[in-house]
Design an enzyme around this catalytic site. Sequence first.
Site, PDB file in Angstrom:
ATOM      1  N   PRO A   9     -69.488  10.131  61.188  1.00 24.83           N
ATOM      2  CA  PRO A   9     -70.443   9.893  60.110  1.00 24.83           C
ATOM      3  C   PRO A   9     -71.240  11.122  59.692  1.00 24.83           C
ATOM      4  O   PRO A   9     -71.640  11.923  60.530  1.00 24.83           O
ATOM      5  CB  PRO A   9     -71.372   8.818  60.685  1.00 24.83           C
ATOM      6  CG  PRO A   9     -71.146   8.837  62.152  1.00 24.83           C
ATOM      7  CD  PRO A   9     -69.734   9.289  62.357  1.00 24.83           C
ATOM      8  N   ASN A  10     -71.433  11.218  58.406  1.00 22.38           N
ATOM      9  CA  ASN A  10     -72.253  12.253  57.748  1.00 22.38           C
ATOM     10  C   ASN A  10     -71.595  13.623  57.696  1.00 22.38           C
ATOM     11  O   ASN A  10     -72.139  14.547  57.101  1.00 22.38           O
ATOM     12  CB  ASN A  10     -73.649  12.353  58.390  1.00 22.38           C
ATOM     13  CG  ASN A  10     -74.404  11.048  58.300  1.00 22.38           C
ATOM     14  OD1 ASN A  10     -74.487  10.479  57.212  1.00 22.38           O
ATOM     15  ND2 ASN A  10     -74.923  10.548  59.404  1.00 22.38           N
ATOM     16  N   ARG A  17     -75.828  19.593  54.476  1.00 23.05           N
ATOM     17  CA  ARG A  17     -76.558  18.839  55.485  1.00 23.05           C
ATOM     18  C   ARG A  17     -77.154  19.782  56.532  1.00 23.05           C
ATOM     19  O   ARG A  17     -76.409  20.441  57.257  1.00 23.05           O
ATOM     20  CB  ARG A  17     -75.568  17.891  56.180  1.00 23.05           C
ATOM     21  CG  ARG A  17     -76.159  17.121  57.317  1.00 23.05           C
ATOM     22  CD  ARG A  17     -75.084  16.447  58.161  1.00 23.05           C
ATOM     23  NE  ARG A  17     -75.700  15.689  59.218  1.00 23.05           N
ATOM     24  CZ  ARG A  17     -75.085  15.271  60.310  1.00 23.05           C
ATOM     25  NH1 ARG A  17     -73.796  15.531  60.478  1.00 23.05           N
ATOM     26  NH2 ARG A  17     -75.732  14.594  61.227  1.00 23.05           N
ATOM     27  N   TYR A  22     -75.996  22.980  61.075  1.00 21.81           N
ATOM     28  CA  TYR A  22     -74.547  22.767  60.955  1.00 21.81           C
ATOM     29  C   TYR A  22     -73.817  23.836  60.147  1.00 21.81           C
ATOM     30  O   TYR A  22     -72.601  23.774  60.015  1.00 21.81           O
ATOM     31  CB  TYR A  22     -74.279  21.385  60.343  1.00 21.81           C
ATOM     32  CG  TYR A  22     -74.809  20.255  61.199  1.00 21.81           C
ATOM     33  CD1 TYR A  22     -74.302  20.043  62.485  1.00 21.81           C
ATOM     34  CD2 TYR A  22     -75.827  19.420  60.747  1.00 21.81           C
ATOM     35  CE1 TYR A  22     -74.787  19.019  63.285  1.00 21.81           C
ATOM     36  CE2 TYR A  22     -76.318  18.385  61.545  1.00 21.81           C
ATOM     37  CZ  TYR A  22     -75.799  18.200  62.810  1.00 21.81           C
ATOM     38  OH  TYR A  22     -76.269  17.196  63.597  1.00 21.81           O
ATOM     39  N   ASN A  73     -64.738  14.692  66.296  1.00 25.50           N
ATOM     40  CA  ASN A  73     -66.189  14.886  66.305  1.00 25.50           C
ATOM     41  C   ASN A  73     -66.783  13.531  65.957  1.00 25.50           C
ATOM     42  O   ASN A  73     -66.843  13.165  64.783  1.00 25.50           O
ATOM     43  CB  ASN A  73     -66.619  15.938  65.284  1.00 25.50           C
ATOM     44  CG  ASN A  73     -68.129  16.165  65.326  1.00 25.50           C
ATOM     45  OD1 ASN A  73     -68.867  15.393  65.933  1.00 25.50           O
ATOM     46  ND2 ASN A  73     -68.589  17.221  64.665  1.00 25.50           N
ATOM     47  N   ALA A  76     -72.804  11.137  65.215  1.00 22.90           N
ATOM     48  CA  ALA A  76     -73.844  10.316  65.850  1.00 22.90           C
ATOM     49  C   ALA A  76     -73.257   9.242  66.770  1.00 22.90           C
ATOM     50  O   ALA A  76     -73.906   8.828  67.743  1.00 22.90           O
ATOM     51  CB  ALA A  76     -74.723   9.675  64.782  1.00 22.90           C
ATOM     52  N   GLU A  97     -63.146  16.536  72.275  1.00 23.38           N
ATOM     53  CA  GLU A  97     -64.388  16.224  71.561  1.00 23.38           C
ATOM     54  C   GLU A  97     -65.009  17.524  71.051  1.00 23.38           C
ATOM     55  O   GLU A  97     -65.078  18.501  71.797  1.00 23.38           O
ATOM     56  CB  GLU A  97     -65.335  15.535  72.554  1.00 23.38           C
ATOM     57  CG  GLU A  97     -66.718  15.222  72.029  1.00 23.38           C
ATOM     58  CD  GLU A  97     -67.627  14.685  73.151  1.00 23.38           C
ATOM     59  OE1 GLU A  97     -67.169  14.546  74.320  1.00 23.38           O
ATOM     60  OE2 GLU A  97     -68.811  14.437  72.862  1.00 23.38           O
ATOM     61  N   HIS A  99     -68.328  19.317  68.817  1.00 24.33           N
ATOM     62  CA  HIS A  99     -69.606  19.278  68.099  1.00 24.33           C
ATOM     63  C   HIS A  99     -69.882  20.646  67.524  1.00 24.33           C
ATOM     64  O   HIS A  99     -69.736  21.655  68.232  1.00 24.33           O
ATOM     65  CB  HIS A  99     -70.744  18.858  69.031  1.00 24.33           C
ATOM     66  CG  HIS A  99     -70.512  17.515  69.632  1.00 24.33           C
ATOM     67  ND1 HIS A  99     -70.646  16.357  68.910  1.00 24.33           N
ATOM     68  CD2 HIS A  99     -70.070  17.152  70.858  1.00 24.33           C
ATOM     69  CE1 HIS A  99     -70.315  15.333  69.672  1.00 24.33           C
ATOM     70  NE2 HIS A  99     -69.955  15.787  70.865  1.00 24.33           N
ATOM     71  N   ARG A 106     -80.571  20.475  71.851  1.00 22.82           N
ATOM     72  CA  ARG A 106     -81.272  19.711  70.823  1.00 22.82           C
ATOM     73  C   ARG A 106     -82.059  18.558  71.442  1.00 22.82           C
ATOM     74  O   ARG A 106     -82.478  18.645  72.582  1.00 22.82           O
ATOM     75  CB  ARG A 106     -80.253  19.250  69.772  1.00 22.82           C
ATOM     76  CG  ARG A 106     -79.517  20.433  69.122  1.00 22.82           C
ATOM     77  CD  ARG A 106     -78.534  19.993  68.065  1.00 22.82           C
ATOM     78  NE  ARG A 106     -79.209  19.296  66.984  1.00 22.82           N
ATOM     79  CZ  ARG A 106     -78.580  18.548  66.075  1.00 22.82           C
ATOM     80  NH1 ARG A 106     -77.256  18.402  66.148  1.00 22.82           N
ATOM     81  NH2 ARG A 106     -79.258  17.948  65.118  1.00 22.82           N
TER      82      ARG A 106
HETATM   83  C1  DQA Z   1     -72.739  16.578  65.835  1.00 31.05           C
HETATM   84  C2  DQA Z   1     -73.926  16.398  66.777  1.00 31.05           C
HETATM   85  C3  DQA Z   1     -74.425  14.972  66.747  1.00 31.05           C
HETATM   86  O1  DQA Z   1     -75.546  14.820  67.624  1.00 31.05           O
HETATM   87  C4  DQA Z   1     -74.875  14.589  65.340  1.00 31.05           C
HETATM   88  O2  DQA Z   1     -75.269  13.234  65.299  1.00 31.05           O
HETATM   89  C5  DQA Z   1     -73.845  14.903  64.320  1.00 31.05           C
HETATM   90  C6  DQA Z   1     -73.044  16.111  64.432  1.00 31.05           C
HETATM   91  C7  DQA Z   1     -72.280  18.044  65.757  1.00 31.05           C
HETATM   92  O3  DQA Z   1     -71.181  18.266  65.252  1.00 31.05           O
HETATM   93  O4  DQA Z   1     -73.029  18.954  66.147  1.00 31.05           O
HETATM   94  O5  DQA Z   1     -73.738  14.198  63.321  1.00 31.05           O
HETATM   95  O6  DQA Z   1     -71.644  15.827  66.351  1.00 31.05           O
END
Ligand code: DQA
Length: 154
Positions: A9-10, A17, A22, A73, A76, A97, A99, A106
């Site tokens: 998501p997002n 963003r 990011y 990835n 959230a 995985e 990120h 964080r």
């Molecule tokens: C994320 C880290 C997560 O905590 C966050 O909710 C994201 C992006 C990252 O790529 O750093 O949406 O997965």
Amino acid sequence: MEVLVIHGPNLQLLGMREPDVYGREKLDAINARLKAVAEAYGVGLECRQSNHEGEIVDWIGRSPERFSGIVINPAAYTHTSVAIRDALAAVRLPAVEVHLSNVHKREPFRAHSYVAPVVWGTISGFGPLGYELALIALIRLLKGKENAKDEGAN
Ligand code: DQA
């Protein structure tokens, strides 16, 4: 051999963003980098993004029909989704995985991943490069699958 990349998501908002966290690279650019890496290894690649947990669960559940491994990835959902973890555990496909940010630097809630125990490994904090590292690691481990299995991965 074909690899599935799942962006949670997002991540469709990358570029605009929270760029301090990011970066400014857009998702399409990241996917293009990944395509180039996959091509260099002679591997097929499909990149998908979803804001919906159930859709991601469906993709993972069907992934063995077509794919040899997953780069994910979960965004959230990393910190909330037992369903995504269970899907990865169920299909037992090798997965990495990713990120973009270093989740350990964080807010404390980002330090816990439901997914981490059911993937081969996690790459966090290297921005878009992390996806490339994850894909290379996955492909190399898949190509030397026998060794990887001996290590008891996944
Ligand atoms: C994320 C880290 C997560 O905590 C966050 O909710 C994201 C992006 C990252 O790529 O750093 O949406 O997965």
